[in-house]
Design a protein around this motif. Structure first.
Motif, short mmCIF file in Angstrom:
data_model
loop_
_atom_site.label_atom_id
_atom_site.label_comp_id
_atom_site.label_asym_id
_atom_site.label_seq_id
_atom_site.Cartn_x
_atom_site.Cartn_y
_atom_site.Cartn_z
N VAL A 1 -5.01 7.97 1.23
CA VAL A 1 -3.96 8.12 0.56
C VAL A 1 -3.45 9.67 0.13
N GLU B 1 1.20 4.21 -2.65
CA GLU B 1 0.87 5.66 -2.21
C GLU B 1 2.40 6.42 -2.90
N SER C 1 0.61 -1.07 0.00
CA SER C 1 0.29 -0.19 -0.09
C SER C 1 1.24 1.20 -0.05
#
Length: 167
Positions: free
Chosen positions: A153, A46, A42
């Motif tokens: 995000v 980002e 993740s």
């Protein structure tokens, strides 16, 4: 940056897809390739969004570069700490990152499919209620939360941009 570009290109090359959902992209890095734990996958996503290597388009992630032009060394695997050492390859990290109101709108709209006109209307209403004392990008994040959008995000990127913080 070059290593990040290589990492980002692999899920698209592997699936021969022009666009991937966020989940599919992260899943590919974490489970298909077994390169990272899910949380790091993740963070890779980002970081790629912050660096402009990935963009949101039609609800999916699309590479902002020609994936086919990226050549991968045989048995390529990213170094364990490539996210922590962006300048280790001799490249300079960006000093200041700006994010425009349009980019924030694009993110929110792509994240939960809200009609742009309705979104802008809500933001303008909230901006008026706040007497135009708050940056419009922050107001957009407030409205995004109201609509149930996951802003985690983009939150740091907007914060740094609004506050003028270098990283």
């Amino acid at each position: 940056m070059e290593e990040l570009k290589r990492v980002v290109s692999v899920p698209f090359k592997k699936t021969l897809a022009a666009s991937l959902s966020e989940k599919d992209f992260e899943y590919s890095l974490a489970f298909d390739l077994k390169w990272f734990p899910p949380k790091i996958a993740s963070k890779v996503k980002e970081k790629a969004l912050e660096a402009g290597l990935l963009v949101f388009r039609d609800g999916g992630l699309v590479p902002a570069f020609d994936v086919e032009s990226i050549r991968l060394p045989h048995a390529f695997k990213p170094s364990e700490n490539f996210l922590e050492n962006p300048g280790s390859s001799g490249e300079k990290a960006p000093i200041k990152e700006e994010i425009s109101f349009e980019q924030v709108l694009e993110f929110i709209s792509a994240d939960n499919g809200i009609n742009r006109q309705k979104l802008v209307s809500e933001i303008n209403f909230m901006q008026d209620r706040l007497s135009y004392l708050v940056d419009i990008r922050v107001v957009a994040l407030i409205v995004a939360k109201k609509f149930g959008c996951d802003i985690s995000v983009i939150y740091d990127r907007v914060s740094r941009s609004v506050l003028g913080i270098s990283y």
